[in-house]
Write a protein that holds these residues in place. Sequence first.
Motif, PDB file in Angstrom:
ATOM      1  N   GLU A  20     -12.719   1.494 -21.315  1.00 46.00           N
ATOM      2  CA  GLU A  20     -11.730   0.477 -21.140  1.00 46.00           C
ATOM      3  C   GLU A  20     -12.057  -0.780 -20.587  1.00 46.00           C
ATOM      4  O   GLU A  20     -13.564  -0.748 -20.096  1.00 46.00           O
ATOM      5  CB  GLU A  20     -10.825   1.252 -19.981  1.00 46.00           C
ATOM      6  CG  GLU A  20     -10.001   2.386 -20.410  1.00 46.00           C
ATOM      7  CD  GLU A  20      -8.762   2.111 -21.135  1.00 46.00           C
ATOM      8  OE1 GLU A  20      -8.100   1.113 -21.040  1.00 46.00           O
ATOM      9  OE2 GLU A  20      -8.135   3.112 -21.870  1.00 46.00           O
ATOM     10  N   HIS A  21     -11.439  -1.829 -20.571  1.00 45.49           N
ATOM     11  CA  HIS A  21     -11.790  -3.136 -20.124  1.00 45.49           C
ATOM     12  C   HIS A  21     -10.799  -3.417 -18.955  1.00 45.49           C
ATOM     13  O   HIS A  21      -9.708  -2.950 -18.733  1.00 45.49           O
ATOM     14  CB  HIS A  21     -11.177  -4.293 -21.119  1.00 45.49           C
ATOM     15  CG  HIS A  21     -12.311  -4.138 -22.382  1.00 45.49           C
ATOM     16  ND1 HIS A  21     -13.275  -4.516 -22.358  1.00 45.49           N
ATOM     17  CD2 HIS A  21     -11.857  -3.750 -23.503  1.00 45.49           C
ATOM     18  CE1 HIS A  21     -13.877  -4.340 -23.649  1.00 45.49           C
ATOM     19  NE2 HIS A  21     -13.133  -3.580 -24.446  1.00 45.49           N
ATOM     20  N   LEU A  22     -11.276  -3.855 -17.775  1.00 46.67           N
ATOM     21  CA  LEU A  22     -10.828  -4.189 -16.487  1.00 46.67           C
ATOM     22  C   LEU A  22     -10.277  -5.511 -16.717  1.00 46.67           C
ATOM     23  O   LEU A  22     -10.643  -6.464 -17.222  1.00 46.67           O
ATOM     24  CB  LEU A  22     -11.846  -4.198 -15.277  1.00 46.67           C
ATOM     25  CG  LEU A  22     -12.469  -2.843 -15.088  1.00 46.67           C
ATOM     26  CD1 LEU A  22     -13.681  -3.102 -13.853  1.00 46.67           C
ATOM     27  CD2 LEU A  22     -11.431  -2.163 -14.544  1.00 46.67           C
ATOM     28  N   VAL A  23      -8.684  -5.452 -16.209  1.00 37.54           N
ATOM     29  CA  VAL A  23      -7.984  -6.541 -16.439  1.00 37.54           C
ATOM     30  C   VAL A  23      -7.406  -6.824 -15.184  1.00 37.54           C
ATOM     31  O   VAL A  23      -7.072  -5.942 -14.428  1.00 37.54           O
ATOM     32  CB  VAL A  23      -7.251  -6.862 -17.615  1.00 37.54           C
ATOM     33  CG1 VAL A  23      -8.080  -6.932 -19.017  1.00 37.54           C
ATOM     34  CG2 VAL A  23      -6.517  -5.649 -17.598  1.00 37.54           C
ATOM     35  N   PRO A  24      -6.848  -7.989 -14.732  1.00 44.35           N
ATOM     36  CA  PRO A  24      -5.727  -8.418 -13.581  1.00 44.35           C
ATOM     37  C   PRO A  24      -4.668  -6.927 -13.681  1.00 44.35           C
ATOM     38  O   PRO A  24      -4.388  -6.791 -14.670  1.00 44.35           O
ATOM     39  CB  PRO A  24      -5.443  -9.440 -13.511  1.00 44.35           C
ATOM     40  CG  PRO A  24      -6.351 -10.237 -14.451  1.00 44.35           C
ATOM     41  CD  PRO A  24      -6.854  -9.278 -15.340  1.00 44.35           C
ATOM     42  N   VAL A  25      -4.221  -6.523 -12.588  1.00 42.72           N
ATOM     43  CA  VAL A  25      -3.443  -5.399 -12.528  1.00 42.72           C
ATOM     44  C   VAL A  25      -1.999  -5.784 -13.199  1.00 42.72           C
ATOM     45  O   VAL A  25      -1.581  -4.997 -14.111  1.00 42.72           O
ATOM     46  CB  VAL A  25      -2.935  -4.980 -11.126  1.00 42.72           C
ATOM     47  CG1 VAL A  25      -1.772  -4.022 -11.008  1.00 42.72           C
ATOM     48  CG2 VAL A  25      -4.277  -4.317 -10.423  1.00 42.72           C
ATOM     49  N   PRO A  26      -1.469  -6.869 -13.322  1.00 45.80           N
ATOM     50  CA  PRO A  26      -0.359  -7.039 -14.089  1.00 45.80           C
ATOM     51  C   PRO A  26      -0.659  -7.023 -15.455  1.00 45.80           C
ATOM     52  O   PRO A  26       0.417  -6.792 -16.297  1.00 45.80           O
ATOM     53  CB  PRO A  26       0.233  -8.534 -13.546  1.00 45.80           C
ATOM     54  CG  PRO A  26      -0.446  -8.870 -12.193  1.00 45.80           C
ATOM     55  CD  PRO A  26      -1.746  -8.180 -12.111  1.00 45.80           C
TER      56      PRO A  26
ATOM     57  N   SER B 176       3.889  -9.417  -6.620  1.00 47.08           N
ATOM     58  CA  SER B 176       3.688  -8.520  -5.248  1.00 47.08           C
ATOM     59  C   SER B 176       4.012  -6.922  -5.820  1.00 47.08           C
ATOM     60  O   SER B 176       3.526  -6.336  -5.018  1.00 47.08           O
ATOM     61  CB  SER B 176       5.057  -9.215  -4.524  1.00 47.08           C
ATOM     62  OG  SER B 176       6.508  -8.634  -5.460  1.00 47.08           O
ATOM     63  N   THR B 177       4.685  -6.608  -6.892  1.00 51.67           N
ATOM     64  CA  THR B 177       4.640  -5.174  -6.978  1.00 51.67           C
ATOM     65  C   THR B 177       3.278  -4.713  -7.526  1.00 51.67           C
ATOM     66  O   THR B 177       2.889  -3.686  -7.095  1.00 51.67           O
ATOM     67  CB  THR B 177       5.673  -5.015  -8.345  1.00 51.67           C
ATOM     68  OG1 THR B 177       7.075  -5.544  -7.935  1.00 51.67           O
ATOM     69  CG2 THR B 177       5.605  -3.741  -9.020  1.00 51.67           C
ATOM     70  N   ALA B 178       2.553  -5.547  -8.004  1.00 49.95           N
ATOM     71  CA  ALA B 178       1.150  -5.237  -8.701  1.00 49.95           C
ATOM     72  C   ALA B 178       0.369  -4.913  -7.550  1.00 49.95           C
ATOM     73  O   ALA B 178      -0.432  -4.172  -7.309  1.00 49.95           O
ATOM     74  CB  ALA B 178       0.596  -6.169  -9.364  1.00 49.95           C
ATOM     75  N   TRP B 179       0.376  -5.922  -6.548  1.00 53.66           N
ATOM     76  CA  TRP B 179      -0.143  -5.658  -5.128  1.00 53.66           C
ATOM     77  C   TRP B 179       0.206  -4.517  -4.452  1.00 53.66           C
ATOM     78  O   TRP B 179      -0.859  -3.889  -4.006  1.00 53.66           O
ATOM     79  CB  TRP B 179       0.022  -7.021  -4.442  1.00 53.66           C
ATOM     80  CG  TRP B 179      -1.020  -6.978  -3.030  1.00 53.66           C
ATOM     81  CD1 TRP B 179      -2.143  -7.533  -2.775  1.00 53.66           C
ATOM     82  CD2 TRP B 179      -0.410  -6.474  -1.580  1.00 53.66           C
ATOM     83  NE1 TRP B 179      -2.264  -7.318  -1.643  1.00 53.66           N
ATOM     84  CE2 TRP B 179      -1.472  -6.414  -0.862  1.00 53.66           C
ATOM     85  CE3 TRP B 179       0.695  -5.738  -1.439  1.00 53.66           C
ATOM     86  CZ2 TRP B 179      -1.411  -6.282   0.382  1.00 53.66           C
ATOM     87  CZ3 TRP B 179       0.927  -5.481  -0.062  1.00 53.66           C
ATOM     88  CH2 TRP B 179      -0.247  -5.724   0.986  1.00 53.66           C
ATOM     89  N   ARG B 180       1.487  -4.194  -4.354  1.00 56.28           N
ATOM     90  CA  ARG B 180       1.966  -3.125  -3.482  1.00 56.28           C
ATOM     91  C   ARG B 180       1.417  -2.005  -4.167  1.00 56.28           C
ATOM     92  O   ARG B 180       0.926  -0.736  -3.463  1.00 56.28           O
ATOM     93  CB  ARG B 180       3.534  -3.017  -3.527  1.00 56.28           C
ATOM     94  CG  ARG B 180       3.890  -1.966  -2.827  1.00 56.28           C
ATOM     95  CD  ARG B 180       5.547  -2.083  -2.663  1.00 56.28           C
ATOM     96  NE  ARG B 180       6.280  -1.743  -4.007  1.00 56.28           N
ATOM     97  CZ  ARG B 180       7.060  -2.961  -4.366  1.00 56.28           C
ATOM     98  NH1 ARG B 180       6.885  -3.978  -4.059  1.00 56.28           N
ATOM     99  NH2 ARG B 180       7.401  -2.581  -5.771  1.00 56.28           N
ATOM    100  N   TRP B 181       1.365  -1.699  -5.518  1.00 54.87           N
ATOM    101  CA  TRP B 181       0.979  -0.450  -6.115  1.00 54.87           C
ATOM    102  C   TRP B 181      -0.433  -0.209  -5.994  1.00 54.87           C
ATOM    103  O   TRP B 181      -0.943   0.983  -5.642  1.00 54.87           O
ATOM    104  CB  TRP B 181       1.096  -0.543  -7.672  1.00 54.87           C
ATOM    105  CG  TRP B 181       2.488  -0.339  -8.039  1.00 54.87           C
ATOM    106  CD1 TRP B 181       3.635  -0.070  -7.424  1.00 54.87           C
ATOM    107  CD2 TRP B 181       3.091  -0.491  -9.461  1.00 54.87           C
ATOM    108  NE1 TRP B 181       4.840  -0.023  -8.111  1.00 54.87           N
ATOM    109  CE2 TRP B 181       4.503  -0.362  -9.419  1.00 54.87           C
ATOM    110  CE3 TRP B 181       2.540  -0.859 -10.716  1.00 54.87           C
ATOM    111  CZ2 TRP B 181       5.471  -0.317 -10.505  1.00 54.87           C
ATOM    112  CZ3 TRP B 181       3.302  -1.153 -11.940  1.00 54.87           C
ATOM    113  CH2 TRP B 181       4.804  -0.904 -11.631  1.00 54.87           C
TER     114      TRP B 181
END
Length: 78
Positions: A13-19, A33-38
Amino acid sequence: MVLRSDSELPEDEHLVPVPVAVERATGWRPTPSTAWRWAKKGARGHRLKTVDLGGRPASCVRWVNEFIQNTTEARDRC
């Protein structure tokens, strides 16, 4: 890199920003904000596995799918 979970990084897998990881897994991009909260607080008792890259959380499609599966199972138990 600082791991914030007890899991190892998936080799395929490749790491990418959460969104971006969520968008690749589901077809829609959450708000920042949803990505940060998760990543920081989680949902239904489960946190999205992340790695800090440059002070920002990064994830992969596999971890997003695991998070969605875990939160769905937790919802169905209620």
